[in-house]
Design an enzyme around this catalytic site. Sequence first.
Site, PDB file in Angstrom:
ATOM      1  N   LYS A 159      43.110 -50.083 -17.045  1.00 12.00           N
ATOM      2  CA  LYS A 159      41.797 -49.705 -17.599  1.00 12.00           C
ATOM      3  C   LYS A 159      40.716 -50.699 -17.189  1.00 12.00           C
ATOM      4  O   LYS A 159      39.595 -50.314 -16.833  1.00 12.00           O
ATOM      5  CB  LYS A 159      41.896 -49.614 -19.120  1.00 12.00           C
ATOM      6  CG  LYS A 159      42.753 -48.454 -19.621  1.00 12.00           C
ATOM      7  CD  LYS A 159      42.909 -48.492 -21.126  1.00 12.00           C
ATOM      8  CE  LYS A 159      43.778 -47.329 -21.623  1.00 12.00           C
ATOM      9  NZ  LYS A 159      43.982 -47.366 -23.089  1.00 12.00           N
ATOM     10  N   SER A 187      43.884 -43.778 -27.623  1.00 12.58           N
ATOM     11  CA  SER A 187      43.122 -44.954 -27.184  1.00 12.58           C
ATOM     12  C   SER A 187      41.627 -44.693 -27.016  1.00 12.58           C
ATOM     13  O   SER A 187      40.874 -45.622 -26.764  1.00 12.58           O
ATOM     14  CB  SER A 187      43.700 -45.489 -25.876  1.00 12.58           C
ATOM     15  OG  SER A 187      43.603 -44.533 -24.848  1.00 12.58           O
TER      16      SER A 187
END
Length: 784
Positions: free
Chosen positions: A730, A687
């Site tokens: 996140k 990611s």
Amino acid sequence: MELTNIENQFSKIENTLPLQPLKNTVVLPYTATPLVIGKKKSIAAVQTAMEKDRIIATFLIKPYGLGKEEINFEDIFSVGTATGILKLMKMPDSSLRLLVQGLKKIQLESIIQTEPYFIGRIKIIPEIYIQSDRVTALLRSLNDKFQRLVTVSSYLPDELGVAVLNLDDPFSIVYMIASIINIKAEERQKILELEELEDKLQLLLSFLNKEVQILELGGKIQSEVADEISKNQREYYLREQMKAIKKELGEGGTQDTEAKEIQEQLDKLDLPEEVRKVAEKEMQRMESISNASPEYGVIRTYLDWLMDLPWRVITQDNLDLAKAEEILEHDHYDLKEIKERIIEYLAVRKLKQDMKGPILCFVGAPGVGKTSLGQSIAKALGRKFLRMSLGGMRDEAEIRGHRRTYIGAMPGKILQNMRRAKTNNPVFMLDEIDKVGADFRGDPASALLEVLDPEQNVSFMDHYVDIPFDLSKVLFIATANVLQTIHPALKDRMEILRLSGYINEEKINIAKKFLIPKQIHAHGLIEEQISFQEEAIQNIILNYTQEAGVRNLEREIAKICRKVAYKVAGAELKNIEVSQVIAREYLGPPRIFPETARRTARPGVATGLAWTESGGDILFIEALQMPGKKGLTITGQLGDVMQESVKASLSYIRSIAHRYGINENFFEKSDLHIHVPAGAIPKDGPSAGTAIATAIASILSGRAVKKDIAMTGEITLVGIVLPVGGIKEKVLAAKRAGIKTVVLPSRNKVDLEEISPELISDINFLYVDRVDEVLDIALSDKLN
């Protein structure tokens, strides 16, 4: 009558003799044997012999000839004995009783007469032997073994042992012993038929050995049985005396009293029929043994467990939905999804009384309130609350218990907690289910499969209790920090509910409503003595803690409360309002500093977003260009997947170098070093691909990355941005770090629906499909 005199009496044996076929009896040479004669032919043969020389020929009938009326030559063994009649006695039923003496071993050659009795032609078989050491050794062993037989047997008098010792002729010894010991007629016939003395001795010795072993074993068994009976009789006698003495003194027996008390308890309890049957059976066993026996204590403990378990005891649920919702709101801030799920459960429970309890799993970072939420749920439902920590558990018996055959056996922790709850529908929290281990003692996670399956836990079987226990009414709540380490089959049985980390605004509200009042009370203070300014709380959050939960925030508040308590106890002050200045004085210099603006001030640094076990976090990707030739260095404890992202990013940036004013041949004369700080922490995953590509483009183009922007997304070799997981964690990490713009893959747009809009209203979300779009957004126009 001595053997010599008998031989003289029957000195001459004719070659034709009356035949006497015998059932299950073998007359051996040199031995006296009693016979009973009943058949007409046999009686006629004996009477003829008595009138002549008193000698008959005796032969054993073969097994297949025993049932025949008429005996033929083929129905009897051909080897027999010439037998002298010593005594004869007529019985009232016309039968004869004889005492006969075996004379010589003979061979039957033919039957020459069948009526009125059998007459056979016979031949005497002489028996001789050659003296040898082996024959001598066998004779000695035979004598020794026979003396041992006389000693251990109950049916042989001692005089027989002396009689055998006085015999000199080996054949006399063999036939004498063979006629005495307890062997079958066929075995005696076999000894008679053998020609060699050595063979006779060896076979007879094997029979003797077997008989001695049987008698010795029988004697040992008899002795053990006699000892046991004697011991039991003695105990019974003493026990009866004790009862009589206590009766005279007016004292009841302890064992009887215990049994009576247990029976009274059983009668009062509402037990399932199966449990009652087992309990009654164990009661009967306990009453039949002494209370001094170890088994007595084992049974008593087992009965205590059966009686203490809440087989049919149920706590009435609080089905007032409004009150339950009020309790949940009072105890916990936010957690909207969790609260809705519990209210839904109560609503269904109100409509369907016999519904099975759900299996919930709260997953979130440490300190977000998973365990305390379970207590609030129990309070809202009006149920008992149980908590069982699974962290580090490696023994399957902790779940299922030990079998009662083991010393110190106990039920597993599941039933132990149910006994403690005294109700079969508590809220049961299985804490840290992601940290269950496995070793040679079994796999507790596999044992939990039955516990956490609504279709199976209706008849949960504990090894100790060994009776099905209904766990279907229990509301099981598991907690975990991560899902990856949970057994896949176990995860499939649970309903996963995620608890994300808190942003700063949420932490301020939690501190005001929950943490500060709790710590004031815990340190013996009252609200009039201490208060906190909101700016002070925000300062503690920003400068002293960096976490998804509020555990460290509570520790810092507790530290301030301790110092205030010290001053109040010393009468230095009566009350205080904690401001930013006082908070700094009590907590010391700030330990957390905003990094984003400082880190991204120069080209080559990009801000990525990462998911960790403790929630989301920001990640700085640093790139450095230096003179060299096609060298690529990667540091920061990166895993294989993340290293591949670095290589893919570099290859793609080289392919589009001309778009951003980058020299296409830069790699011919340069080396690149990619580093991810916090080098002691292992990192992996795809990611960070967009952030790595942005950092490489930034250092090569000389354009810095905008300071208030962060990104996440996986990239392909052709520049496509793929979706990633952990978006909620996140984004909240970006919010805590003060990020104003977040770049996400387009396909992750739906993940923002999980977050309350008011929490992220001040963040600008940009969605991209290609790496070029990320670079255009993130890179500043100014060249450094």
